[in-house]
Design an enzyme around this catalytic site. Structure first.
Site, PDB file in Angstrom:
ATOM      1  N   HIS A  30       1.059  -1.029  -0.210  1.00  0.00           N
ATOM      2  CA  HIS A  30       0.016  -0.358  -0.117  1.00  0.00           C
ATOM      3  C   HIS A  30       0.746   1.302   0.073  1.00  0.00           C
ATOM      4  CE1 HIS A  30      -3.453  -2.083   0.430  1.00  0.00           C
ATOM      5  NE2 HIS A  30      -3.093  -2.490   0.633  1.00  0.00           N
ATOM      6  N   ASP A  70       3.367   9.211  -1.063  1.00  0.00           N
ATOM      7  CA  ASP A  70       2.023   8.655  -0.649  1.00  0.00           C
ATOM      8  C   ASP A  70       1.888   7.361  -1.950  1.00  0.00           C
ATOM      9  OD1 ASP A  70       0.621   8.150   0.732  1.00  0.00           O
ATOM     10  OD2 ASP A  70      -0.771  10.024   0.959  1.00  0.00           O
TER      11      ASP A  70
HETATM   12  C1  GDG Z   1      -2.269   3.858   2.874  1.00  0.00           C
HETATM   13  C2  GDG Z   1      -0.734   4.717   2.259  1.00  0.00           C
HETATM   14  C3  GDG Z   1      -3.268   4.510   0.479  1.00  0.00           C
HETATM   15  C4  GDG Z   1      -8.808  10.157   7.728  1.00  0.00           C
HETATM   16  N1  GDG Z   1      -9.501  10.993   9.546  1.00  0.00           N
HETATM   17  C5  GDG Z   1     -10.435   9.926   9.387  1.00  0.00           C
HETATM   18  C6  GDG Z   1     -10.269   9.180   8.672  1.00  0.00           C
HETATM   19  N2  GDG Z   1      -9.350   9.047   7.917  1.00  0.00           N
HETATM   20  C7  GDG Z   1      -9.919   8.293   6.751  1.00  0.00           C
HETATM   21  C8  GDG Z   1      -9.516   8.950   4.773  1.00  0.00           C
HETATM   22  C9  GDG Z   1      -8.949   7.460   4.585  1.00  0.00           C
HETATM   23  C10 GDG Z   1      -7.489   7.034   5.534  1.00  0.00           C
HETATM   24  O1  GDG Z   1      -8.706   7.718   6.329  1.00  0.00           O
HETATM   25  C11 GDG Z   1      -6.472   7.614   4.522  1.00  0.00           C
HETATM   26  O2  GDG Z   1      -6.156   6.960   3.493  1.00  0.00           O
HETATM   27  P1  GDG Z   1      -4.865   7.927   2.864  1.00  0.00           P
HETATM   28  O3  GDG Z   1      -4.796   6.659   1.696  1.00  0.00           O
HETATM   29  O4  GDG Z   1      -4.862   8.679   2.670  1.00  0.00           O
HETATM   30  O5  GDG Z   1      -2.908   6.716   4.004  1.00  0.00           O
HETATM   31  P2  GDG Z   1      -2.916   6.483   4.940  1.00  0.00           P
HETATM   32  O6  GDG Z   1      -3.763   5.824   6.247  1.00  0.00           O
HETATM   33  O7  GDG Z   1      -1.981   6.978   4.683  1.00  0.00           O
HETATM   34  O8  GDG Z   1      -2.637   5.019   3.963  1.00  0.00           O
HETATM   35  C12 GDG Z   1      -1.932   5.709   1.417  1.00  0.00           C
HETATM   36  C13 GDG Z   1      -3.545   3.263   0.902  1.00  0.00           C
HETATM   37  O9  GDG Z   1      -2.529   3.101   2.835  1.00  0.00           O
HETATM   38  C14 GDG Z   1      -4.654   2.692   0.561  1.00  0.00           C
HETATM   39  O10 GDG Z   1      -3.534   1.735  -0.576  1.00  0.00           O
HETATM   40  O11 GDG Z   1      -3.373   4.910  -0.070  1.00  0.00           O
HETATM   41  O12 GDG Z   1      -0.886   5.762   0.234  1.00  0.00           O
HETATM   42  O13 GDG Z   1      -0.197   5.436   2.713  1.00  0.00           O
HETATM   43  O14 GDG Z   1      -9.690   7.123   3.692  1.00  0.00           O
HETATM   44  O15 GDG Z   1     -10.538   8.276   4.451  1.00  0.00           O
HETATM   45  N3  GDG Z   1     -11.578   8.611   8.346  1.00  0.00           N
HETATM   46  C15 GDG Z   1     -12.623   8.912   9.155  1.00  0.00           C
HETATM   47  N4  GDG Z   1     -12.483   9.913  10.038  1.00  0.00           N
HETATM   48  C16 GDG Z   1     -11.369  10.519   9.812  1.00  0.00           C
HETATM   49  O16 GDG Z   1     -11.240  11.508  10.801  1.00  0.00           O
HETATM   50  N5  GDG Z   1     -13.985   8.131   9.174  1.00  0.00           N
END
Ligand code: GDG
Length: 730
Positions: free
Chosen positions: A165, A372
Site C-alpha cells: 500500500h 504517498d
Molecule cells: C495507506 C497509504 C494508500 C482520515 N481521517 C479520518 C478518516 N480518514 C480516512 C480517510 C482515508 C484514510 O483514512 C486515509 O487514507 P490515505 O490513503 O490517505 O492514507 P494512509 O492511511 O497513509 O494509507 C496510502 C492507502 O494505504 C490505501 O492503499 O492510499 O498511500 O499510505 O480513507 O478518509 N476517516 C474518518 N475519520 C477521520 O478522522 N472516518
C-alpha cells in the site's frame, strides 16, 4: 473457496472499557479499502486486534467470540513485539525508507528486525492454520513482507497474493537496507505482487534484478523455479458510498452549517493522518506565504486541517505534532484578527458523515504529501463532489497523481509553487472547475475499490494456476540407481559428461572453477575400467580443457563440440571447416558495446564470441542486448552460418550447427552396442540428450525443464553417482 485477508491490523481495534470490550474501527487507508472486500461474506481476516495484555480472561473470551462472529482471526502480539516489529521495524525503518525520508530511517535496528521476522512467522502460522486447499491468501502491506515466503514454506501449493500500500522506492534507495535481500525474497514467495503504480512495480523488479540477479522483466520474475507475476493495481474507494453520503440530507445540512460559519470565505481543506509523509508543515508554510504575498486573501481564506492522531508512541510522530502546532500558532498569530483566524486545526478522528460534510463544504482540497503510495483522501474528495465543483490540488508525489491528471498538480517541496497553485485554485472559474471535476469523478467511480479487488484477485487466480506457476514437473528419478547398476554390467560403456555445473559447481569467476584432485581421481578410475570411455563435452575453450585434463586419459570436446581430442594420444581437431570470417565484424560490434557498458567483457573462442555482463547494471544490460540483437539481426541475414545463444549472463554469437549433439551422435554411431550415460545441467546439454538413442541413460542436474530421463539435485549427487559406478564390481 475462501479468501483469507491478512493485514497487520484487523479492521477493528479493541479498547477495554469498564469490564467490557469495545471494538472501534481501525484508522487508515488499508482498513477502509479492505472493509468492502470483507463485506462480501466469503472471507476471513487475519490480523492484530490491539493490545489484550490488560484484559481479564472473561474479557478475552468475550473478545474472541465477537471476533469470530465477524470472521476475524486474531494474532495476539506482546507489547514488546508491537514495540519492535511495528513501531521499531515497520514504522521506524520501512515506512520512512519507502517514503524517501532517509534521515528518519533507523538502521541500528537488528533486534527490531529479529522481532519483525518472528512476528511474520507468527502471522504465517496463523494463516496456515485457517487456510484450506483451494483458498486464496491475500497479504497486505509492508509490515508483513516476509509472510508470502514463510507461508510458501508451510504450504508450497498455496495461492498467495501480496499488495503493497506504500511506495516501493527506487532500487538505489531500497538497497540501503541491511535486510534488503530477505525482504525481496519474502515478497517473491507470492504468486502475484501488486503495487499502486507501474513505477513502484518497476522499482521492485529492478531491486530483484540488482539484489538477487533475477532477469528484469516486464510483468513476471523467475524465482526458485516459480513464476512470480507483478504489476500495477491502483487502489480505488467505495465511490458510490461517498456519493450517497454527499446527497444525504443531514450531510447537506452540515455542509450549509460549515459554510455559514466560514462567513463567505473560501473553504480550503486538508485531511490526513498526522504523519510526517503527508507534508502538513510545508502545506502550512505555503498558506503563510500566500497570506503574506496577497494580504487581500487574509479575510477570504478559511483553512481547515483535520489531523487524525496516529502512531503516537513513535518519537518522530510526537515531534511532528509539535511542529504542526507551532506553525499553526505562528501563522494564526501573524495573520489572524480578533474575530477570525485563517487556520482551524482539529486533532481527532471524526465520523463518516462529518467527513462527508467537510468534503462537501471544501472549495479547495489540498492533498500535498511528500510521498504517498496512493492517497485515498484525494479520491474521496472527488467522489463527494456530486455537483461537479471544487478544486483538487494534488502532490505529484502521491500515487494518485498518475490517475488524477486533471487535478492542479504541485511539487510539495516547492512552497512558492504550492502557494501559487492554491491562489489559482481559489480563483478558478466555475466552468474550468466543472470540466476538471467531471473527468476526475468519472475515473474515480469507474475504478472503484470493487474494481481494484476484483482485478487483483482475478489475476491472482490466473497467476497461481499450476500451469502458469511451475516449470514442467521433473520426470521420476527413483529408478536411476537401478539403471546405473545395469550400465555397470554392460560390456561397453560410454560416458558423456558436461563440466561446469555438472562435475564442478559454478564459481564467481570462470577461471576459479578448477577441477579438484578427487574429480581427477574419479575420472582416472572410470577411464581405467575395462570397456569404458569417458568424454568431457564442454562449452569451455580447448586451452582450459587441455590445461586441466591434458594428462587424463579421456576424450575432450571444447566449445560445445567445435574442437575434439578423441583420446589422450589424439591431436585436437576441428569438427568444422566453416569460414570464420564473420568474427571480425561481430567482434567490432561487441567491442563497441563493451566500451559503453561498464562491467561487461568479451570472451573469444575459436568459433564463438561471448559477451559477459554479470557485473553490469541490469537495466543497462537489457538495453544494450536489445540494441545488439537488433544490429545482429541485420548482420545474420547475410551470414546464415551464425547464430545467437543466450546463457546465464552471457550472450554468445557462434557458428551455427555446432553443438554438443554432433559429438553425442558421433560417439553413439561409433559404439552402436555400448551402454551410454550422459549427464549435463544446462540447455546446451539438451542438444546432447536429443542426439542420443532412446536407450541412453540421460541425467539432468538441478531443477528446470529438460528432456533427460532422470534428474539429480546437484554436483554432489553427480559425483556420488560416478563413484558408485567406479566402485561397483562388474
Ligand atoms: C495507506 C497509504 C494508500 C482520515 N481521517 C479520518 C478518516 N480518514 C480516512 C480517510 C482515508 C484514510 O483514512 C486515509 O487514507 P490515505 O490513503 O490517505 O492514507 P494512509 O492511511 O497513509 O494509507 C496510502 C492507502 O494505504 C490505501 O492503499 O492510499 O498511500 O499510505 O480513507 O478518509 N476517516 C474518518 N475519520 C477521520 O478522522 N472516518
Amino acid at each position: 473457496m475462501s479468501t483469507i485477508l491478512v493485514s497487520n491490523r484487523l479492521p477493528v481495534t479493541l479498547h477495554a472499557d469498564q469490564g467490557d470490550v469495545v471494538l472501534k474501527p481501525s484508522a487508515g487507508g488499508l482498513a477502509t479499502a479492505l472493509g468492502s472486500v470483507h463485506a462480501r461474506g466469503d472471507t476471513k481476516w487475519v490480523g492484530w486486534p490491539g493490545d489484550v495484555a490488560r484484559l481479564t480472561a472473561t474479557e478475552r473470551d468475550a473478545l474472541d467470540r465477537r471476533l469470530q462472529d465477524a470472521r476475524l482471526v486474531p494474532v495476539h502480539l506482546t507489547p514488546s513485539e508491537v514495540q519492535r516489529y511495528y513501531d521499531g521495524f515497520s514504522n521506524g525503518v520501512l515506512w520512512p525508507l519507502c517514503h524517501y525520508l532517509l534521515d528518519k530511517v533507523n538502521l541500528e535496528a537488528t533486534r527490531d528486525w529479529v522481532a519483525y521476522r518472528r512476528v511474520n512467522e507468527r502471522f504465517a502460522d496463523a494463516v496456515a492454520k485457517v487456510t484450506k486447499p483451494g483458498d486464496e491468501v491475500w497479504v497486505h502491506d509492508y509490515q508483513l513482507a516476509l509472510v508470502p515466503q514463510l507461508l510458501r514454506l508451510r504450504q508450497p501449493e498455496a495461492k498467495i497474493g501480496f499488495f503493497l500500500h506504500i511506495p516501493f522506492p527506487s532500487a538505489e534507495v531500497f538497497r540501503i537496507l541491511p535486510w534488503r535481500e530477505d525482504l525481496v525474497r519474502g515478497l517473491l514467495g507470492a504468486d502475484l505482487v501488486g503495487f499502486h503504480t507501474a513505477a513502484y512495480a518497476f522499482h521492485f523488479a529492478y531491486a530483484a534484478a540488482q539484489l538477487l540477479g533475477i532477469e528484469p522483466a516486464f510483468d513476471v520474475l523467475k524465482h526458485d523455479e516459480r513464476a512470480v507475476r507483478f504489476g500495477a493495481y491502483p487502489i480505488g474507494i467505495d465511490a458510490s458510498a461517498f456519493e450517497g453520503l454527499a446527497r444525504d440530507e443531514n450531510v447537506r445540512a452540515d455542509v450549509a452549517r460549515i459554510r455559514a460559519s466560514a462567513a463567505g470565505k473560501r473553504i480550503v481543506l486538508g485531511l490526513d493522518r498526522l504523519d510526517y509523509t503527508k507534508g502538513i508543515p510545508r502545506r502550512l508554510m505555503a498558506i503563510g506565504k500566500l497570506l503574506d504575498r496577497e494580504p487581500g486573501l487574509r479575510d477570504k481564506l478559511h483553512f481547515i486541517q483535520l489531523a487524525m492522531p496516529t502512531r503516537e508512541k513513535v518519537d518522530s510522530y510526537a515531534d511532528y505534532r509539535r511542529t504542526v502546532n507551532e506553525l499553526v500558532g505562528r501563522i494564526n498569530g501573524t495573520y489572524g484578527t480578533p474575530t477570525s483566524v485563517p487556520i482551524h486545526l482539529l486533532h481527532r478522528m471524526i465520523g463518516p458523515k462529518e467527513l462527508a460534510a467537510l468534503y462537501g463544504a471544501a472549495d479547495v482540497m489540498l492533498v500535498t504529501p511528500l510521498r504517498d503510495g496512493m492517497n485515498l483522501v484525494a479520491k474521496e474528495y472527488v467522489a463527494s463532489r456530486v455537483d461537479d465543483d471544487g478544486v483538487l490540488v494534488l502532490s505529484e508525489f502521491a500515487g494518485a497523481a498518475t490517475e488524477l491528471q486533471e487535478a492542479v498538480r504541485v511539487n510539495p517541496y516547492d512552497i512558492d509553487g504550492v502557494a501559487a497553485a492554491l491562489a489559482r485554485a481559489m480563483r478558478m472559474p466555475p466552468d474550468e472547475q466543472r470540466l476538471r471535476m467531471q473527468a476526475l469523478r468519472k475515473r474515480v467511480s469507474a475504478h472503484d475499490v470493487g474494481h481494484w479487488a476484483r482485478s487483483f484477485l482475478e489475476h491472482l487466480e490466473a497467476a497461481s494456476s499450476p500451469m502458469s506457476r511451475r516449470s514442467p514437473a521433473p520426470p521420476p528419478s527413483v529408478t536411476l540407481t537401478r539403471r546405473v547398476e545395469e550400465l555397470d554390467s554392460a560390456p561397453e560403456l560410454v560416458l558423456l559428461l558436461d563440466y561446469d555445473g555438472t562435475l564442478v559447481p559454478f564459481a564467481s569467476m570462470p577461471d576459479l572453477a578448477i577441477p579438484d584432485e578427487s574429480l581427477i581421481q574419479t575420472l582416472m578410475a572410470l577411464s581405467a575400467r575395462p570397456g569404458t570411455q569417458v568424454h568431457l563435452v564442454s562449452g569451455r575453450d580447448r586451452n582450459s580443457l587441455e590445461r586441466w585434463f591434458g594428462a587424463v586419459p579421456v576424450g575432450l570436446h571444447a566449445e560445445h563440440g567445435y574442437w575434439s581430442r578423441e583420446s589422450i594420444e589424439a591431436p585436437w581437431l576441428s569438427n568444422s571447416d566453416a569460414d570464420l570470417g564473420w568474427k571480425d565484424a561481430v567482434r567490432r560490434m561487441l567491442d563497441d558495446v563493451v566500451a559503453r557498458t561498464e562491467g561487461s567483457f568479451v570472451e573469444e573462442k575459436t568459433a564463438a564470441l561471448g559477451l559477459h555482463y554479470r557485473a553490469t547494471e541490469p537495466q543497462l544490460a537489457v538495453r544494450r542486448l536489445d540494441e545488439l540483437k537488433a544490429r545482429l539481426h541485420g548482420f545474420m541475414k547475410e551470414h546464415g552460418d551464425v547464430e545467437m545463444l543466450e546463457g546465464a549472463k552471457v550472450f554468445e554469437v557462434r557458428l551455427r550447427g555446432i553443438n554438443k549433439g554432433i559429438i553425442a551422435s558421433r560417439l553413439a554411431q561409433a559404439h552402436p552396442h555400448a551402454a551410454v550415460l550422459a549427464i549435463g545441467d544446462d540447455r546446451t546439454d539438451e542438444d546432447m540428450f536429443a542426439a542420443l538413442p532412446e536407450r541412453a541413460v540421460t541425467v539432468h542436474v538441478g531443477s528446470g525443464p529438460t528432456r533427460a530421463h532422470y534428474r539429480v539435485g546437484n554436483v554432489v549427487e553427480v559425483r556420488a553417482l560416478l563413484d558408485t559406478l567406479r566402485s561397483t564390481p562388474r
